[in-house]
Design a protein around this motif. Structure first.
Motif, PDB file in Angstrom:
ATOM      1  N   UNK A 131      -5.987   4.069  14.449  1.00 44.58           N
ATOM      2  CA  UNK A 131      -5.428   3.403  15.648  1.00 44.58           C
ATOM      3  C   UNK A 131      -5.188   4.427  16.481  1.00 44.58           C
ATOM      4  N   UNK A 132      -5.533   4.560  17.677  1.00 46.36           N
ATOM      5  CA  UNK A 132      -5.013   5.439  18.805  1.00 46.36           C
ATOM      6  C   UNK A 132      -3.456   5.356  19.110  1.00 46.36           C
ATOM      7  N   UNK A 133      -2.886   6.540  19.153  1.00 45.99           N
ATOM      8  CA  UNK A 133      -1.447   6.447  19.290  1.00 45.99           C
ATOM      9  C   UNK A 133      -1.248   7.535  20.354  1.00 45.99           C
ATOM     10  N   UNK A 261      -7.902   8.638  26.281  1.00 46.53           N
ATOM     11  CA  UNK A 261      -7.913   7.780  27.514  1.00 46.53           C
ATOM     12  C   UNK A 261      -6.521   7.274  27.902  1.00 46.53           C
ATOM     13  N   UNK A 262      -6.387   6.827  29.139  1.00 44.81           N
ATOM     14  CA  UNK A 262      -5.166   6.493  29.827  1.00 44.81           C
ATOM     15  C   UNK A 262      -5.032   4.955  29.876  1.00 44.81           C
ATOM     16  N   UNK A 288     -12.216   3.316  16.027  1.00 44.08           N
ATOM     17  CA  UNK A 288     -10.875   3.277  16.098  1.00 44.08           C
ATOM     18  C   UNK A 288     -10.296   2.288  17.202  1.00 44.08           C
ATOM     19  N   UNK A 289      -9.263   1.537  16.753  1.00 46.73           N
ATOM     20  CA  UNK A 289      -8.618   0.624  17.466  1.00 46.73           C
ATOM     21  C   UNK A 289      -7.774   1.404  18.387  1.00 46.73           C
ATOM     22  N   UNK A 290      -7.261   0.601  19.415  1.00 47.32           N
ATOM     23  CA  UNK A 290      -6.168   1.025  20.486  1.00 47.32           C
ATOM     24  C   UNK A 290      -6.466   1.720  21.718  1.00 47.32           C
ATOM     25  N   UNK A 291      -7.749   1.210  22.242  1.00 46.40           N
ATOM     26  CA  UNK A 291      -8.171   1.837  23.565  1.00 46.40           C
ATOM     27  C   UNK A 291      -8.337   0.683  24.328  1.00 46.40           C
ATOM     28  N   UNK A 292      -7.100   0.338  25.183  1.00 49.92           N
ATOM     29  CA  UNK A 292      -7.330  -0.832  25.954  1.00 49.92           C
ATOM     30  C   UNK A 292      -7.695  -0.748  27.196  1.00 49.92           C
ATOM     31  N   UNK A 325     -14.870  -2.818  22.345  1.00 46.97           N
ATOM     32  CA  UNK A 325     -13.805  -3.935  22.014  1.00 46.97           C
ATOM     33  C   UNK A 325     -12.889  -3.448  21.464  1.00 46.97           C
ATOM     34  N   UNK A 326     -11.829  -4.320  20.803  1.00 47.18           N
ATOM     35  CA  UNK A 326     -10.733  -4.064  20.234  1.00 47.18           C
ATOM     36  C   UNK A 326     -10.607  -2.985  19.101  1.00 47.18           C
TER      37      UNK A 326
END
Length: 348
Positions: A131-133, A261-262, A288-292, A325-326
């Motif tokens: 998960x991106x942090x 990413x931002x 990897x999740x967490x790139x919205x 995606x998510x």
């Protein structure tokens, strides 16, 4: 399940939407939504039919409505070569619009020069969980703005400085800069954090995309290079201010990589470390999740130096599904076509 998009989310779309004199919705991008993530629907057919009727019935009024729907911040450029030349005044006005919002230019710490040559650093350990942090800002990586006529100055995509002979090049996703035309008001803030642009604001002088992106939004060509200058009258080169990522073509899949990413609703970046795997012949996949929304165009780096945070650019968030995606992000493969685009951007 609805998936996250890499450009403006629903709230940002609502904020960007305006209305013409007849109350019909009007959007950036030649009368249709600005798509900076996965594709969005265009103007409904019933609106198109209604406008056709208006053309017959009221003639001049319909022409006025059509003119009202033209976005003054989108231009055709040269679709044959995939090139747009930006005017100095447009770039400076765009930077001024960002500074009129909650953003300020304040000097930051000098960037640490990345070593050139020598042995590649050891791969960084994979993120656990995947998960991106929150990540510390890196000088060559930043947020991309496209301030509109409604005063919206939020950042909507990401980009990174990439090494070039002239020291003036950044890389992002093609869908961040071209959708129905080239975005003419773009501003890059490298190292952005908490409303502060420590390395200044930079605006494009030329934008380069593959013509195949313009003709049919080919996901294997969702890459753009922008030559940039600092707004105002300085002669600085961005690479001298921020440092730069190296660029690598034809990197074998399965390499350890870091994705950054931002998010559009955050003032600092996120990152994740995993492997960049093959997704068919023209794509890389990064699970990897967490790139919205807002992370499109963010760099996919390999051989990251822990001392400088810089590495070799082998991809960026875009490509399939215009970013993913998510749970999974994608990138167009940096093969011969992207290498040719890079050469055109550096020597064209």
């Amino acid at each position: 399940m609805e998936t996250s998009e890499r450009g403006p989310g629903a709230a940002a779309q609502d904020a960007r939407r305006t209305h013409d004199a007849a109350g019909a919705p009007k959007w950036p991008g030649a009368g249709r939504p600005l798509r900076t993530g996965r594709a969005r629907a265009g103007v409904p057919l019933r609106v198109t039919v209604a406008l056709g009727v208006l053309t017959v019935v009221v003639g001049g009024t319909a022409l006025a409505l059509k003119a009202a729907r033209q976005d003054p911040y989108v231009a055709p450029g040269d679709p044959v070569t995939g090139t747009y030349v930006s005017s100095r005044s447009a770039g400076d006005r765009a930077a001024a619009a960002v500074l009129a919002g909650p953003y300020r230019e304040l000097p930051g710490p000098p960037a640490v020069a990345a070593p050139r040559g020598g042995d590649a650093p050891a791969p960084l350990p994979a993120s656990r969980p995947l998960v991106a942090t929150a990540a510390a800002p890196s000088p060559p990586v930043g947020a991309l703005f496209s301030p509109g006529p409604d005063g919206d100055t939020g950042h909507y995509c990401s980009a990174s400085v990439v090494h070039s002979p002239a020291g003036n090049l950044i890389a992002t996703a093609a869908h961040c800069v071209h959708d129905g035309g080239f975005r003419t008001r773009l501003v890059f803030a490298p190292g952005l954090h908490d409303g502060t642009a420590p390395y200044g604001l930079w605006v494009p002088t030329r934008i380069y995309v593959d013509p195949r992106w313009i003709s049919d939004r080919d996901p294997d060509h969702d890459v753009a290079f922008l030559r940039v200058r600092r707004h105002g009258g300085t002669d600085q080169r961005i690479e001298d201010v921020t440092g730069a990522e190296l660029i690598r073509f034809d990197a074998p899949p399965g390499r350890p990589a870091q994705l950054t990413g931002y998010p559009s609703d955050r003032g600092t970046p996120v990152d994740c470390r995993h492997t960049a795997d093959a997704e068919g012949p023209g794509q890389l996949r990064f699970p990897c999740a967490g790139f919205p929304a807002g992370t499109s165009g963010g760099p996919m780096l390999t051989d990251v130096d822990p001392a400088t945070g810089t590495g070799s650019l082998i991809g960026l968030i875009g490509g399939q599904e215009e970013g993913g995606d998510d749970s999974t992000s994608y990138s167009s493969r940096f093969g011969a076509d992207v290498a040719a685009l890079y050469r055109r951007a550096t020597h064209g």
